[in-house]
Design a protein around this motif. Structure first.
Motif, mmCIF file in Angstrom:
data_model
loop_
_atom_site.group_PDB
_atom_site.id
_atom_site.type_symbol
_atom_site.label_atom_id
_atom_site.label_comp_id
_atom_site.label_asym_id
_atom_site.label_seq_id
_atom_site.Cartn_x
_atom_site.Cartn_y
_atom_site.Cartn_z
ATOM 1 N N ASN A 17 0.866 -1.173 0.000
ATOM 2 C CA ASN A 17 0.000 0.000 0.000
ATOM 3 C C ASN A 17 0.905 1.226 0.000
ATOM 4 O OD1 ASN A 17 -1.712 2.140 0.544
ATOM 5 N ND2 ASN A 17 -2.865 1.078 2.128
ATOM 6 N N PRO A 18 1.001 1.947 -1.124
ATOM 7 C CA PRO A 18 1.964 3.057 -1.219
ATOM 8 C C PRO A 18 1.624 4.231 -0.314
ATOM 9 C CG PRO A 18 0.520 3.037 -3.139
ATOM 10 C CD PRO A 18 0.212 1.783 -2.367
ATOM 11 N N ASP A 50 -8.856 2.141 -6.084
ATOM 12 C CA ASP A 50 -9.847 1.312 -6.779
ATOM 13 C C ASP A 50 -9.666 -0.175 -6.493
ATOM 14 O OD1 ASP A 50 -11.024 3.547 -7.952
ATOM 15 O OD2 ASP A 50 -9.663 3.475 -9.678
ATOM 16 N N ASP A 51 -8.458 -0.595 -6.199
ATOM 17 C CA ASP A 51 -8.185 -2.006 -5.925
ATOM 18 C C ASP A 51 -7.229 -2.096 -4.739
ATOM 19 O OD1 ASP A 51 -7.583 -4.682 -5.835
ATOM 20 O OD2 ASP A 51 -7.341 -4.908 -8.008
ATOM 21 N N ALA A 57 -3.268 -9.467 -5.674
ATOM 22 C CA ALA A 57 -3.073 -10.812 -5.129
ATOM 23 C C ALA A 57 -3.361 -11.873 -6.183
ATOM 24 C CB ALA A 57 -3.963 -11.017 -3.910
ATOM 25 N N GLN A 58 -4.369 -11.632 -7.037
ATOM 26 C CA GLN A 58 -4.680 -12.597 -8.092
ATOM 27 C C GLN A 58 -3.542 -12.662 -9.107
ATOM 28 O OE1 GLN A 58 -7.584 -14.640 -8.059
ATOM 29 N NE2 GLN A 58 -6.162 -15.679 -9.445
ATOM 30 N N VAL A 77 -3.914 -6.496 4.310
ATOM 31 C CA VAL A 77 -3.716 -7.915 4.595
ATOM 32 C C VAL A 77 -5.003 -8.690 4.333
ATOM 33 C CG1 VAL A 77 -3.201 -9.597 6.397
ATOM 34 C CG2 VAL A 77 -1.886 -7.474 6.269
ATOM 35 N N ARG A 78 -6.128 -8.146 4.776
ATOM 36 C CA ARG A 78 -7.414 -8.824 4.602
ATOM 37 C C ARG A 78 -7.755 -9.004 3.128
ATOM 38 N NH1 ARG A 78 -12.590 -7.565 3.696
ATOM 39 N NH2 ARG A 78 -12.157 -5.340 3.561
ATOM 40 N N CYS A 79 -7.555 -7.977 2.328
ATOM 41 C CA CYS A 79 -7.885 -8.062 0.899
ATOM 42 C C CYS A 79 -6.989 -9.071 0.178
ATOM 43 C CB CYS A 79 -7.757 -6.682 0.251
ATOM 44 S SG CYS A 79 -9.017 -5.506 0.773
ATOM 45 N N VAL A 80 -5.713 -9.096 0.518
ATOM 46 C CA VAL A 80 -4.795 -10.045 -0.101
ATOM 47 C C VAL A 80 -5.133 -11.467 0.340
ATOM 48 C CG1 VAL A 80 -2.377 -10.765 -0.238
ATOM 49 C CG2 VAL A 80 -2.957 -8.331 -0.358
#
Length: 320
Positions: A17-18, A50-51, A57-58, A77-80
């Motif tokens: 996350n930049p 947006d993502d 991760a995909q 972490v949750r999104c990944v």
């Protein structure tokens, strides 16, 4: 997906996350550590507004990497993890957020990116639980690794000022908590593992996968991230001093007869509210809803963490 073969050069993906700038060059640290071990060039991917991590991760999973490192806060972490879960690919963490609750539960360094990167790349692996959540009976589900909530706790997350987080860190949550103390309880129906309906008037309902929050406080006593169980906590302060009873029972690790705080364990839970309340997953506000279904996916995520003894309050079989 088939796990990468051990007879080829290993490769890591770094999803960062930049916005979370700690002053350390995370990309350089990970690249240096991988190069020293003869690994392939790191697959470097940045999240965006947006993502926040799923698409990246995909890409990493499709590339067949050996470990996906999520560098950011609990939300990143949750999104990944939502994508990596069930693939057999290991997930590592470099905590860069304000709370970093999962990292704190797993004894991952929250103030030393190099040590966290070493654990993410070369640490031991544990299979841990992931909890799937469906809000308002939507088709798509989300996941969380630490905790989810409806009501007061979610209102804190939704009302925390980002500018204040940048200045004072986790104390910004205290500010939001004080501002949201007043409020009416909501009529709530809770069903655990398909059993009888539990009816309460509550300020908050929370589901926990592991128990510790800031300062080492165990908000879900006995919760373990690999026990295949979901811990449910209900919060119902009564009277002018009701919140003192809640705090007291929290510090007593749930012991005592004060009904302001109750605990349950299950594998599946369904929560129905009479009126919409704020919802949060691992600190990410999801807006308001009246229904939430939770289901444990036991030992489905391979998670990298430091070598050494694991806290028995977090995992079921601590290492010697």
């Amino acid at each position: 997906m088939t796990q990468p073969s051990d007879n080829r050069t290993k490769r890591a993906a770094l999803i960062i996350n930049p916005v979370k700038n700690t002053g350390a060059d995370i990309r350089a640290i990970v690249s240096e550590l991988c190069a020293a071990e003869g690994w392939d060039e790191v697959l470097y991917l940045e999240t965006s507004a947006d993502d926040p991590g799923r698409g990246q991760a995909q890409q990493a999973v499709d590339a067949g990497v050996d470990v996906v490192i999520a560098a950011g806060g609990d939300g990143t972490v949750r999104c990944v993890a939502e994508v990596v879960n069930g693939t057999g690919i290991a997930l590592g963490l470099i905590p860069l957020g304000t709370g970093n609750l999962l990292a704190r539960n797993l004894d991952i360094a929250v103030d030393n990116p190099r040590e966290a990167a070493k654990a993410a790349l070369f640490g031991t692996e544990r299979n841990v639980d992931v909890v799937h959540v469906t809000v308002d009976r939507a088709q798509d589900s989300h996941v969380f690794l630490v905790m989810a909530g409806l009501g007061f706790d979610a209102s804190i997350m939704a009302d925390t000022r980002d500018d204040l987080k940048d200045k004072v860190g986790w104390l910004a949550y205290v500010d939001a908590g004080i501002r949201n103390l007043s409020g009416k309880p909501a009529r709530t129906q809770i069903t655990l593992d398909g059993g009888e309906v539990i009816e309460r008037r509550l300020r908050s309902v929370m589901g926990g996968n592991c128990g510790k929050i800031m300062g080492g406080l165990e908000i879900f006593p006995g919760a373990k991230i690999d026990d295949g169980l979901l811990d449910i906590m209900t919060v119902a302060p009564t009277g002018r001093l009701g919140w003192l009873g809640v705090v007291g029972k929290l510090f007593a690790r749930g012991k005592g007869k004060d009904p302001s705080l109750e605990y349950f364990q299950c594998k599946e839970a369904e929560i129905q509210l009479d009126e919409p309340q704020e919802i949060q997953l691992d600190g990410d506000p999801l807006g308001k809803g009246t229904h939430m279904a939770l289901r444990v996916d036991a030992n489905s995520l391979r998670l990298r963490m430091p070598y050494g003894r694991k806290d028995p309050a977090v995992v079921t079989h601590p290492e010697p």
